[in-house]
Design a protein around this motif. Structure first.
Motif, PDB file in Angstrom:
ATOM      1  N   ARG A  15       0.899  -1.236   0.030  1.00 21.42           N
ATOM      2  CA  ARG A  15       0.026  -0.140   0.195  1.00 21.42           C
ATOM      3  C   ARG A  15       0.921   1.294   0.049  1.00 21.42           C
ATOM      4  N   GLU A  18      -0.456   4.237  -1.877  1.00 18.38           N
ATOM      5  CA  GLU A  18      -1.511   4.974  -1.505  1.00 18.38           C
ATOM      6  C   GLU A  18      -1.040   5.724  -0.211  1.00 18.38           C
ATOM      7  N   PHE A  22      -1.541   9.639   0.400  1.00 18.52           N
ATOM      8  CA  PHE A  22      -2.327  10.122   1.768  1.00 18.52           C
ATOM      9  C   PHE A  22      -1.337  11.201   2.604  1.00 18.52           C
ATOM     10  N   SER A 103      -6.544  11.509  11.108  1.00 15.64           N
ATOM     11  CA  SER A 103      -7.787  10.657  11.722  1.00 15.64           C
ATOM     12  C   SER A 103      -8.478  10.207  10.553  1.00 15.64           C
ATOM     13  N   ALA A 104      -8.727  10.652   9.438  1.00 15.19           N
ATOM     14  CA  ALA A 104      -9.454  10.390   8.469  1.00 15.19           C
ATOM     15  C   ALA A 104      -9.297   8.996   8.160  1.00 15.19           C
ATOM     16  N   GLY A 105     -10.458   8.248   8.422  1.00 16.02           N
ATOM     17  CA  GLY A 105     -10.156   6.846   7.912  1.00 16.02           C
ATOM     18  C   GLY A 105      -9.339   6.106   9.032  1.00 16.02           C
ATOM     19  N   GLY A 106      -9.036   6.649  10.088  1.00 15.14           N
ATOM     20  CA  GLY A 106      -8.160   5.917  11.179  1.00 15.14           C
ATOM     21  C   GLY A 106      -8.946   6.062  12.265  1.00 15.14           C
ATOM     22  N   GLU A 107      -8.004   6.122  13.485  1.00 14.89           N
ATOM     23  CA  GLU A 107      -8.956   6.100  14.728  1.00 14.89           C
ATOM     24  C   GLU A 107      -8.002   7.252  15.932  1.00 14.89           C
ATOM     25  N   GLN A 125      -4.188   6.896  15.268  1.00 17.55           N
ATOM     26  CA  GLN A 125      -3.732   5.814  14.279  1.00 17.55           C
ATOM     27  C   GLN A 125      -4.414   6.058  12.807  1.00 17.55           C
ATOM     28  N   ASP A 126      -3.351   6.278  12.043  1.00 21.89           N
ATOM     29  CA  ASP A 126      -3.987   6.438  10.613  1.00 21.89           C
ATOM     30  C   ASP A 126      -4.546   5.377   9.986  1.00 21.89           C
ATOM     31  N   ARG A 127      -4.958   5.439   8.813  1.00 23.56           N
ATOM     32  CA  ARG A 127      -5.749   4.162   8.123  1.00 23.56           C
ATOM     33  C   ARG A 127      -4.741   3.131   7.682  1.00 23.56           C
ATOM     34  N   PHE A 128      -3.460   3.285   7.982  1.00 20.48           N
ATOM     35  CA  PHE A 128      -2.483   2.138   7.390  1.00 20.48           C
ATOM     36  C   PHE A 128      -2.191   1.599   8.879  1.00 20.48           C
TER      37      PHE A 128
END
Length: 140
Positions: A15, A18, A22, A103-107, A125-128
């Motif tokens: 990834r 991607e 990002f 934070s977008a797509g993460g937690e 924690q990012d989306r990866f």
């Protein structure tokens, strides 16, 4: 006297392209270089999964004054744990922008807030799956 430079090198398990896109948006990262396996002057000594020639063999991005190296690896599973990358800003608005983008797509683990040691501090924690600490020092 020698100089030592510590650089994080993260493996994104397929990834990386991607992740680069990002981080360019979320953190205003600059791509210093990016080489895909198909662009390598030598064949990989490691066996690669089918189609992996399109994956990132090695890349460097610059975030502020620091560089981060990344790769898709050689097909192994992506795992991030036991560490966080720390972003230190002087401007609270910029820290908030970066925190929200990561934070977008993460937690979000800790909201960006004033603490006894910082004008603003938060953990996400990012989306990866990469853990980040975003901070504006109290002295800034």
């Amino acid at each position: 006297m020698s100089t030592t430079l510590l650089q994080p090198y993260l493996f994104f398990g397929g990834r990386s392209d991607e992740a680069i896109t990002f981080y360019r948006t979320a953190l205003k990262a600059e791509v210093v270089m990016c080489m895909h396996y198909k662009e390598s002057p030598e064949k990989s000594p490691m066996p690669l999964p089918p189609g992996w020639e399109e994956k990132v063999m090695h890349a460097e991005i610059k975030i502020g004054g620091a560089s981060m190296l990344l790769s898709d690896g050689c097909g192994e599973e992506q795992k991030f744990g036991g560490f966080s990358l720390s972003l230190v800003y002087q401007d609270e608005a910029e820290a908030k922008r970066a925190y929200e983008a990561l934070s977008a797509g993460g937690e979000a683990h800790m909201p960006l807030t004033k603490t006894f040691f910082a004008k603003a501090f938060g953990m996400v924690q990012d989306r990866f799956g990469v853990n980040w600490m975003v901070m504006v020092p109290a002295a800034a």
